[in-house]
Scaffold this motif. Structure first.
Motif, mmCIF file in Angstrom:
data_model
loop_
_atom_site.group_PDB
_atom_site.id
_atom_site.type_symbol
_atom_site.label_atom_id
_atom_site.label_comp_id
_atom_site.label_asym_id
_atom_site.label_seq_id
_atom_site.Cartn_x
_atom_site.Cartn_y
_atom_site.Cartn_z
ATOM 1 N N ARG A 105 0.859 -1.179 0.000
ATOM 2 C CA ARG A 105 0.000 0.000 0.000
ATOM 3 C C ARG A 105 0.894 1.227 0.000
ATOM 4 N N ASP A 152 -2.576 5.181 0.086
ATOM 5 C CA ASP A 152 -3.313 3.999 0.533
ATOM 6 C C ASP A 152 -3.831 3.166 -0.634
ATOM 7 N N ALA A 187 -7.799 8.204 8.031
ATOM 8 C CA ALA A 187 -7.222 7.546 6.869
ATOM 9 C C ALA A 187 -7.857 6.164 6.759
ATOM 10 N N PRO A 188 -8.097 5.641 5.570
ATOM 11 C CA PRO A 188 -7.884 6.253 4.269
ATOM 12 C C PRO A 188 -8.883 7.384 3.984
ATOM 13 N N THR A 200 -6.947 -0.614 5.862
ATOM 14 C CA THR A 200 -7.734 0.382 5.131
ATOM 15 C C THR A 200 -9.222 0.141 5.317
#
Lengths: 617, 318
Positions: free
Chosen positions: A117, A121, A403-404, A512
């Motif tokens: 990644r 991301d 995040a993501p 993620t």
């Protein structure tokens, strides 16, 4: 005669004192003499780095620009050594038996997953030929399987071929419970891994999966060589002498291979001649040195220039900012490395309750009141915390996930408003009695615990004064990090037991896909003595609305709808003030200006693209 | 004499066993978890951590673990480190050379400096040299090594850039390697020398002063012996007796490493190993190190006692 000696000594001491004074004075004088013109002419003197007399001090101080200048021509040609400094040291190179991030990073230099990644991301193929998607037929539409096409002609550093067997083996290795893989939760949802041909593997899930990129991706999915680890499945993984040796010296497919490893100290790698793109590997050698503290690790990159890259500089802003500003280095930050938050206890931690303390069936006398939680939320001065304490290492946030990017909520607000906070408490019937508010004879006095850490004690002080302004008295408690974060069920001071009203720490999704992270606020996960306080929901937040949303989220397979639901989950918990997010933390890494390649990553090792790192003028 | 040594060795065995039991109990009862780093990671749930703990043998109650540990150590097996998952002794052997080089050298330099300074300070009591020596030794006593270390780093590494702050395990081949080794050893050795010289100097000085005022010194002077002979031959040899004991008792501390200094300069010695192992609750490593220190302390205590008898004929073993 005795008098003569006395005089000799006197003279000696005076000379020594003069010398010392000269040395001590030198650094103070250097800045004005360090003119750019002097740098060029004094270069040879600086290069020899002779620790000679005090008169050379100005020359030595100009060494920085000189060194940069002399290195410039060399930068064009590949070779040399890349020096990396970690303040924790690598202790094992088999990532599946890792005991910390540093071990994953040390292994990433040698081993590769099917895909990495990157800093945005996104998935980048490593051992895979391409990223499987529903469109290219790699992912079954019903979410039951994913099929990876592997790169052909990839060789292990011992010269043998990499095939689908190695991928299957890695799953078998960690699927065996007796191996006790750290990464086992990335392999347990897998029902089977089959080789369709030597360069195609099909991963079938136990249940339709919304997160097909769970396994064999990032540092959690590094592929081991079957030939090397074949006999190490199960308890033999750490008890067998050959396996112990293999854990410290895995054979890999990445651009570098192991040369020498001193566990807990230094890992030395050299170029892997079998690497598929060996011609473009820049450095001859890579060294990861471990140990020491974060502040001096930053100095080693930014001020003394001894190392090229330094990891995870968790240093208070007041110390870090001047070091970073010295001009020899750049900070490398990811979009988020965790959210510092206050967790609100919905259960009553009153010691008078004995065994019933903080049990979910004992509602908190006032923190269950939404008005009190909201008042606390908007009374806290996040900006002061961010600018005074975090500086370049954090910014104020109202969200539980940063995040993501596709699951970051744009809908939340938490601006400071002391008057509104006071009004909320007034309206809810909490009246001032002296400096502390009370209702029905219960004063708003809260205990607030966190781990011992300069930064956190600074935050506690700011929050204490913020809440005093609105008539809430805060009693601060700081607990040794080993205890606070430790899993000891016999200790009353763990964050899992949460025998306080408020507590503060940092957490973030590990993937993620934030499903596991959001599951930590469902009613089923509430910590109690029944589950040995291991549920994961330490605040005992329990909401039917949230649970319904989560139920919907966990069944949804469509990525776009999942993102919407993730944002809805975030908004729900923020609206309820189930936790009070404070700071989005970045843990900056520092790189020398002469190094090109490092990027900030949230969901993969910072060294994921080390095969592309190179020196630049 | 032989009987005395034999008796001391026999007494030492239960002492060492008790020491190991106490350390094991403290480690077992102290809070801490080798997997604490993963405490909040939703990808490493409690069930995974429980399984890893079981694979390391941590699922058993600590008295059982202690008995297992004693029986395996008596067979020469020191167990595996929780962090490296490899034999503990390998780690200790890897770290020993650095500690001996840095801490051992500092000890040697400190002795070589402290004895002459102590002699001069005593002979010329309250002289200018003595005053300066006293000031420096009190500075060495009272300023902690992490402070001296940081000052030296700021001055000589960050500002002057004469010495590195990162100690590397260099191969040390040829003169270049040797020079690099000296350069990186300079700051940590200096910090340790400052500290150790201070203590030894004061001890040497007071021991000399005790002897200088005794009758036999006056007799020697009255006989017309030279000042030098009186001091170096008669007073010094008598004053060294307690100092030699102190030096012998200090040798085990070399093997314990210098925890703060090693950590500050990233010297990968035994002290740094001990502190990181304690932080990571790596019980087998902590046990091995403390146990080795305990044995060394007992041995050097015995050596100090024997040496005392050899140097001072008035002491007799019974």
């Amino acid at each position: 005669m005795t008098h003569k000696r006395l005089w000799t000594w006197l003279v000696l001491m005076v000379t020594a004192a003069t010398l010392l004074a000269a040395c001590g004075g030198a650094p103070a004088q250097t800045p004005p003499t360090a003119a750019p013109a002097a740098a060029a002419t004094e270069a040879p003197a600086a290069a020899t780095e002779a620790p000679a007399a005090a008169t050379e001090a100005p020359a030595a101080a100009t060494e920085a620009p000189a060194a940069a200048a002399t290195e410039a021509p060399a930068a064009a040609t590949a070779g040399g050594k890349l020096t990396i400094l970690y303040w924790q040291s690598v202790t094992i190179l088999n990532p599946h038996l890792a005991s910390g991030t540093k071990d994953f990073d040390g292994a990433t230099v040698i081993l590769e997953p099917l895909a990495h990644r990157n800093d945005k991301d996104e998935l980048v193929p490593a051992l895979a030929e391409e990223i499987p998607t529903v469109e290219n037929g790699g992912i079954a539409a019903d979410g039951t399987s994913i099929t990876w096409k592997l790169k052909q002609g990839v060789k292990w550093s011992d010269g043998s071929d990499f095939t689908a067997d190695d991928v299957i083996f890695t799953w078998q290795y960690c699927a065996d419970e007796a191996t006790a893989c750290t990464t086992s939760s990335y392999f347990t949802p897998v029902k089977s891994v089959e080789a369709i041909d030597p360069y195609t593997v099909k991963v079938t899930w136990n249940a339709p999966s919304a997160n097909p990129y769970l396994t064999f991706v990032s540092y959690n999915g590094l592929i081991l060589q079957k030939a090397q680890f074949e006999k190490c499945v199960g308890a033999a993984s750490i008890s067998d002498a050959a396996c112990q040796a293999a854990n410290l010296a895995p054979i890999g497919t990445n651009a570098y291979k192991l040369k020498d490893f001193k566990p807990g100290d230094t890992v030395l790698y050299d170029k892997n001649p079998e690497y598929r793109d060996a011609a473009n590997t820049f450095f001859d050698e890579v060294e990861i040195k471990g140990g020491g503290d974060a502040a001096s690790a930053a100095q080693a990159v930014c001020q003394t220039g001894e190392v090229d890259y330094s990891w995870n500089l968790q240093v208070p802003a007041a110390v870090l900012s001047p070091i970073l500003e010295s001009g020899q280095c750049d900070a490398v930050t990811a979009s988020s490395s965790g959210i510092e938050r206050i967790v609100v206890n919905f259960a009553n931690p009153d010691p008078a309750l004995g065994d019933k303390r903080s049990e979910p069936d004992q509602p908190h006398p006032f923190l269950t009141d939404p008005a009190v939680r909201q008042a606390i939320n908007i009374a806290i001065d996040r900006k002061a915390i961010a600018t005074n304490l975090y500086g370049p290492t954090g910014e104020a946030t109202c969200n539980t996930v940063m995040a993501p990017a596709q699951v970051v909520s744009p809908n939340t607000k938490c601006d400071r408003d002391v008057e509104a906070a006071k009004k909320l408490l007034d309206d809810a019937g909490y009246v001032l009695n002296g400096s502390v508010r009370e209702k029905n004879g219960i004063p708003l006095v809260v205990s607030f615990q966190t781990s011992i850490n300069t930064l956190r004690q600074g935050e506690q002080a700011i929050i204490k004064s913020n809440l005093a302004e609105i008539g809430i008295q805060v009693n601060i408690k700081a607990i040794d990090a080993g205890v606070f974060f430790g899993g000891d069920t016999g200790n009353p001071d763990t964050l899992n037991k949460f025998y306080a009203d408020l507590q503060m720490y940092t957490n973030s999704p590990s993937d993620t896909d934030p499903q596991g992270y959001f599951e930590g606020w469902t009613c089923a996960k509430v910590n109690s003595s029944a589950n040995q306080w291991q549920g994961g929901n330490d605040g005992r937040y329990c909401s039917a609305e949230y649970d319904a949303l989560f139920e919907q989220f966990s069944k949804e397979l469509d990525p776009a709808k999942r993102n919407e639901l993730a944002i809805a989950l975030n908004d729900q918990i923020v609206k309820d003030n189930g936790i009070i997010p404070l700071i989005n933390r970045f843990t900056p890494n520092a790189k020398a200006k002469t190094l090109d390649g490092p990027v900030g990553t949230t969901f993969d090792s910072g060294l994921w693209n080390i095969h592309t790192w190179k020196r630049v003028p | 004499m032989t009987q005395y040594i034999l008796r001391r060795v026999l007494i030492a065995i239960p002492t060492i066993l008790v020491i190991s039991f106490v350390i094991f109990a403290i480690l077992a009862l102290a809070p801490g978890d080798p997997l604490a780093q993963f405490a909040l990671n939703p990808a490493i749930p409690e069930s995974t951590r429980e399984r890893i703990r079981a694979s390391l043998g941590l699922d058993q109650p600590w008295p059982v673990r202690y008995v297992k540990w004693v029986s395996s150590v008596s067979r020469g097996d020191w167990g595996i480190s929780f962090n490296t998952k490899a034999p503990v002794l390998d780690l200790v052997w890897q770290r020993l050379p650095q500690t001996l080089q840095v801490v051992g050298l500092a000890y040697l330099i400190a002795i070589l400096l402290a004895i002459p300074i102590g002699i001069i300070s005593a002979v010329k009591q309250y002289s200018f040299f003595d005053q300066i020596g006293t000031i420096f030794s009190f500075i060495g006593f009272s300023v902690p090594s992490f402070f001296t270390g940081l000052v030296l780093i700021l001055l000589f590494a960050v500002n002057l850039k004469w010495f590195p702050i990162v100690y590397k395990t260099v191969d040390g081949s040829g003169w270049a390697g040797f020079g690099e080794q000296i350069r990186q050893m300079f700051l940590p050795v200096t910090v340790l020398v400052v500290q150790q010289t201070a203590a030894l100097t004061r001890f040497m000085r007071s021991s000399m002063l005790d002897n200088l005022s005794l009758d036999y010194v006056r007799t020697a002077r009255a006989k017309g012996l030279k000042d030098q002979t009186v001091v170096l031959r008669h007073v010094l040899s008598n004053s060294l007796i307690p100092v030699v004991t102190l030096v012998a008792l200090g040798i085990p501390t070399i093997f314990a490493g210098a925890i703060v200094t090693e950590n500050l300069f990233r010297v990968n010695g035994l002290g740094a190993l001990l502190i990181t192992s304690i932080q990571n609750s790596d019980t087998p490593v902590v046990m091995a190190l403390t146990f080795i220190f305990a044995i060394l302390t007992v041995i050097f205590n015995l050596i100090a006692d024997i040496m005392y008898g050899l140097l001072d004929p008035r002491v007799r073993f019974s």
